[in-house]
Design a protein around this motif. Structure first.
Motif, PDB file in Angstrom:
ATOM      1  N   LYS A 271       2.697   3.341  -3.938  1.00 22.84           N
ATOM      2  CA  LYS A 271       2.061   1.821  -3.873  1.00 22.84           C
ATOM      3  C   LYS A 271       0.612   1.506  -4.115  1.00 22.84           C
ATOM      4  N   PHE A 272      -0.026   2.458  -4.054  1.00 27.69           N
ATOM      5  CA  PHE A 272      -1.617   2.182  -3.884  1.00 27.69           C
ATOM      6  C   PHE A 272      -2.419   3.265  -4.849  1.00 27.69           C
ATOM      7  N   SER A 273      -1.965   4.065  -5.481  1.00 27.46           N
ATOM      8  CA  SER A 273      -2.556   5.061  -6.422  1.00 27.46           C
ATOM      9  C   SER A 273      -3.436   4.433  -7.352  1.00 27.46           C
ATOM     10  N   ASP A 274      -3.018   3.116  -7.934  1.00 25.51           N
ATOM     11  CA  ASP A 274      -4.125   2.558  -8.880  1.00 25.51           C
ATOM     12  C   ASP A 274      -4.862   1.678  -8.261  1.00 25.51           C
ATOM     13  N   TYR A 275      -5.040   1.875  -7.142  1.00 26.05           N
ATOM     14  CA  TYR A 275      -6.372   0.850  -6.238  1.00 26.05           C
ATOM     15  C   TYR A 275      -7.593   1.752  -6.582  1.00 26.05           C
ATOM     16  N   ALA A 276      -8.602   0.712  -6.808  1.00 28.01           N
ATOM     17  CA  ALA A 276      -9.935   1.370  -6.577  1.00 28.01           C
ATOM     18  C   ALA A 276     -10.153   2.201  -5.597  1.00 28.01           C
ATOM     19  N   ILE A 277     -10.915   3.259  -5.842  1.00 32.63           N
ATOM     20  CA  ILE A 277     -11.568   4.335  -4.726  1.00 32.63           C
ATOM     21  C   ILE A 277     -10.440   4.741  -3.915  1.00 32.63           C
ATOM     22  N   TYR A 278      -9.134   4.972  -4.556  1.00 32.18           N
ATOM     23  CA  TYR A 278      -8.043   5.298  -3.756  1.00 32.18           C
ATOM     24  C   TYR A 278      -8.012   6.940  -3.535  1.00 32.18           C
ATOM     25  N   GLU A 279      -8.552   7.626  -4.516  1.00 34.66           N
ATOM     26  CA  GLU A 279      -8.504   9.007  -4.555  1.00 34.66           C
ATOM     27  C   GLU A 279      -9.765   9.448  -3.308  1.00 34.66           C
ATOM     28  N   HIS A 280     -10.686   8.624  -3.793  1.00 32.80           N
ATOM     29  CA  HIS A 280     -12.009   8.950  -3.106  1.00 32.80           C
ATOM     30  C   HIS A 280     -11.881   8.841  -1.296  1.00 32.80           C
ATOM     31  N   CYS A 281     -11.023   7.793  -0.976  1.00 31.98           N
ATOM     32  CA  CYS A 281     -10.904   7.089   0.297  1.00 31.98           C
ATOM     33  C   CYS A 281     -10.000   8.183   1.061  1.00 31.98           C
ATOM     34  N   LEU A 282      -8.800   8.931   0.117  1.00 29.58           N
ATOM     35  CA  LEU A 282      -7.754   9.542   0.993  1.00 29.58           C
ATOM     36  C   LEU A 282      -8.085  10.620   1.887  1.00 29.58           C
ATOM     37  N   PRO A 283      -8.781  11.564   1.586  1.00 34.85           N
ATOM     38  CA  PRO A 283      -9.081  12.464   2.632  1.00 34.85           C
ATOM     39  C   PRO A 283      -9.582  12.185   3.762  1.00 34.85           C
ATOM     40  N   PHE A 284     -10.521  11.120   3.739  1.00 28.81           N
ATOM     41  CA  PHE A 284     -11.278  10.664   4.953  1.00 28.81           C
ATOM     42  C   PHE A 284     -10.269   9.801   5.857  1.00 28.81           C
ATOM     43  N   ASN A 285      -9.526   9.124   4.909  1.00 27.59           N
ATOM     44  CA  ASN A 285      -8.597   7.993   5.789  1.00 27.59           C
ATOM     45  C   ASN A 285      -7.557   9.084   6.643  1.00 27.59           C
ATOM     46  N   VAL A 286      -6.965   9.942   5.873  1.00 28.16           N
ATOM     47  CA  VAL A 286      -6.019  11.133   6.537  1.00 28.16           C
ATOM     48  C   VAL A 286      -6.649  11.557   7.801  1.00 28.16           C
ATOM     49  N   ALA A 287      -8.006  12.178   7.645  1.00 27.49           N
ATOM     50  CA  ALA A 287      -8.552  12.908   8.665  1.00 27.49           C
ATOM     51  C   ALA A 287      -8.699  12.106  10.009  1.00 27.49           C
ATOM     52  N   ARG A 288      -9.195  10.754   9.744  1.00 26.96           N
ATOM     53  CA  ARG A 288      -9.298   9.698  10.723  1.00 26.96           C
ATOM     54  C   ARG A 288      -7.952   9.120  11.230  1.00 26.96           C
ATOM     55  N   ALA A 289      -7.049   9.086  10.628  1.00 31.81           N
ATOM     56  CA  ALA A 289      -5.550   8.605  11.031  1.00 31.81           C
ATOM     57  C   ALA A 289      -5.095   9.874  11.882  1.00 31.81           C
ATOM     58  N   TYR A 290      -5.382  10.936  11.674  1.00 30.22           N
ATOM     59  CA  TYR A 290      -4.763  12.100  12.469  1.00 30.22           C
ATOM     60  C   TYR A 290      -5.386  12.073  13.728  1.00 30.22           C
ATOM     61  N   ASP A 291      -6.708  12.167  13.480  1.00 31.52           N
ATOM     62  CA  ASP A 291      -7.539  12.066  14.605  1.00 31.52           C
ATOM     63  C   ASP A 291      -7.200  11.038  15.748  1.00 31.52           C
ATOM     64  N   GLU A 292      -7.098   9.659  15.280  1.00 34.78           N
ATOM     65  CA  GLU A 292      -6.746   8.545  16.153  1.00 34.78           C
ATOM     66  C   GLU A 292      -5.426   8.771  16.708  1.00 34.78           C
ATOM     67  N   ALA A 293      -4.360   9.372  15.984  1.00 36.89           N
ATOM     68  CA  ALA A 293      -3.200   9.575  16.765  1.00 36.89           C
ATOM     69  C   ALA A 293      -3.348  10.663  18.020  1.00 36.89           C
ATOM     70  N   ARG A 294      -4.327  11.600  17.620  1.00 38.98           N
ATOM     71  CA  ARG A 294      -4.470  12.403  18.897  1.00 38.98           C
ATOM     72  C   ARG A 294      -5.480  12.026  20.016  1.00 38.98           C
ATOM     73  N   ASP A 295      -5.584  10.431  20.108  1.00 38.49           N
ATOM     74  CA  ASP A 295      -6.422   9.945  21.065  1.00 38.49           C
ATOM     75  C   ASP A 295      -7.713  10.120  20.841  1.00 38.49           C
ATOM     76  N   ILE A 296      -8.356  10.426  19.681  1.00 38.52           N
ATOM     77  CA  ILE A 296      -9.802  10.528  19.445  1.00 38.52           C
ATOM     78  C   ILE A 296     -10.282   9.176  19.078  1.00 38.52           C
ATOM     79  N   ASP A 297     -10.753   8.495  20.105  1.00 37.47           N
ATOM     80  CA  ASP A 297     -11.124   6.927  19.725  1.00 37.47           C
ATOM     81  C   ASP A 297     -12.248   6.628  18.884  1.00 37.47           C
ATOM     82  N   THR A 298     -13.265   7.266  18.899  1.00 41.49           N
ATOM     83  CA  THR A 298     -14.358   6.993  18.376  1.00 41.49           C
ATOM     84  C   THR A 298     -14.470   7.938  17.125  1.00 41.49           C
ATOM     85  N   PRO A 299     -14.337   7.425  15.837  1.00 41.06           N
ATOM     86  CA  PRO A 299     -14.652   8.159  14.742  1.00 41.06           C
ATOM     87  C   PRO A 299     -15.632   9.315  14.726  1.00 41.06           C
ATOM     88  N   ARG A 300     -15.442  10.379  14.346  1.00 42.90           N
ATOM     89  CA  ARG A 300     -16.464  11.537  14.251  1.00 42.90           C
ATOM     90  C   ARG A 300     -17.247  11.134  13.157  1.00 42.90           C
TER      91      ARG A 300
END
Length: 316
Positions: A271-300
């Protein structure tokens, strides 16, 4: 590393557009680079978002001067990220406005964010030697405040957490137009590394209730007309949910961050691979989503060192 780190490989100059999104309201956009906004009042001008350096801010000022000779009296910074705020000194504004939470984030992590983003976005830091230091507001607010540019009222509001904990939007009621910062994007990936996935959709709903005639988003083209506004609200929410859901499913069953990465890619790439800065954002997005799912409310806090470790682990 199999891919150039973050946006280090993106050295192509972007084409600037300067679109009127309402009477005396302008959106400065540049093909997925950070946007700025311009609000012209009776006697002075408010600019929304400073750009990353004073030299890049001069490109915004040049466009302002193409439509008005009124002085720039106010600068609103919708959140604390370096690419948005470090060009502030160029404007000579009497008032620099942030939410109180955004100011606290400058104090907590502003220097780390500067170092991090400088490494991620070399092209956006053109003229970095002219940055005098961290940008601090002269005025802060909690829920909302109004500024009067003569008779023109501008409402600056915190509608909820989304891209960061301290996001502000800037609403001009006489034209029913909003400058949303990075809460809303158009055909650009949302950067969620400092985000709040659980809160973001509700914040988008609060924006939707304004029934806006136009939005100037954080990245991407100006959104003029209710159809364009709704399309961007829907696609932004889809991006946020499509990133969080697969990462959360992996995290909640005890899976690894790399497994979450694979699951998010499977959901988002089509759906989104042609969006601007997609590859740039992806590692940081996944890391934050993984943290938030484990109840880490404040981004590291992201540091230049942590950035590269995460990139090696996921994009390498």
């Amino acid at each position: 590393m199999s891919k150039a780190f973050a946006s280090q490989g993106d050295l192509t100059e972007k084409t600037i557009t300067f679109d009127e999104v309402g009477r005396d309201l302008w959106a400065f956009t540049a093909e997925g680079d950070p946007n700025s906004g311009v609000i012209i009042g009776d006697e002075s001008v408010m600019v929304v978002e400073a750009q990353a350096t004073p030299r890049l801010a001069e490109k915004v000022i040049e466009r302002v001067r193409s439509v008005t000779d009124k002085p720039i009296s106010h600068l609103v910074l919708t959140h604390y990220h370096a690419v948005r705020v470090l060009g502030a000194s160029a404007y000579g504004a009497d008032s620099i406005i942030m939410s109180e939470t955004a100011r606290a984030m400058v104090a907590e992590r502003g220097q780390e964010d500067w170092d991090s983003e400088f490494a991620r976005f070399p092209r956006l830091f053109e003229g970095h030697e002219s940055i005098p230091g961290l940008t601090w507001p002269t005025t802060t607010f909690n829920d909302r405040m109004s500024v009067y540019l003569g008779k023109r009222r501008v409402d600056i509001m915190h509608l909820g957490r989304a891209h960061t904990a301290g996001d502000a939007v800037v609403y001009v009621p006489d034209e029913n137009v909003m400058f949303t910062g990075d809460i809303v994007e158009d055909r650009s990936a949302c950067y969620c590394g400092d985000g709040h996935f659980h809160d973001w959709p509700a914040t988008l709903d609060r924006i939707r209730r304004f029934d806006l005639d136009a939005i100037a988003p954080g990245r991407g083209g100006a959104l003029v007309g209710r159809e364009a506004v709704e399309r961007a609200l829907v696609s932004t929410e889809d991006f946020v949910r499509s990133t969080y859901r697969p990462a959360a499913r992996v995290a909640l069953r005890g899976g690894t961050l790399k497994e979450a990465w694979d699951a998010v890619r499977a959901e988002c790439d089509p759906k989104f691979s042609d969006y601007a800065i997609y590859e740039h954002c992806l590692p940081f997005n996944v890391a934050r989503a993984y943290d938030e799912a484990r109840d880490i409310d404040t981004p590291r806090i992201w540091t230049a060192e942590r950035d590269k470790e995460m990139w090696e682990a996921l994009q390498g």
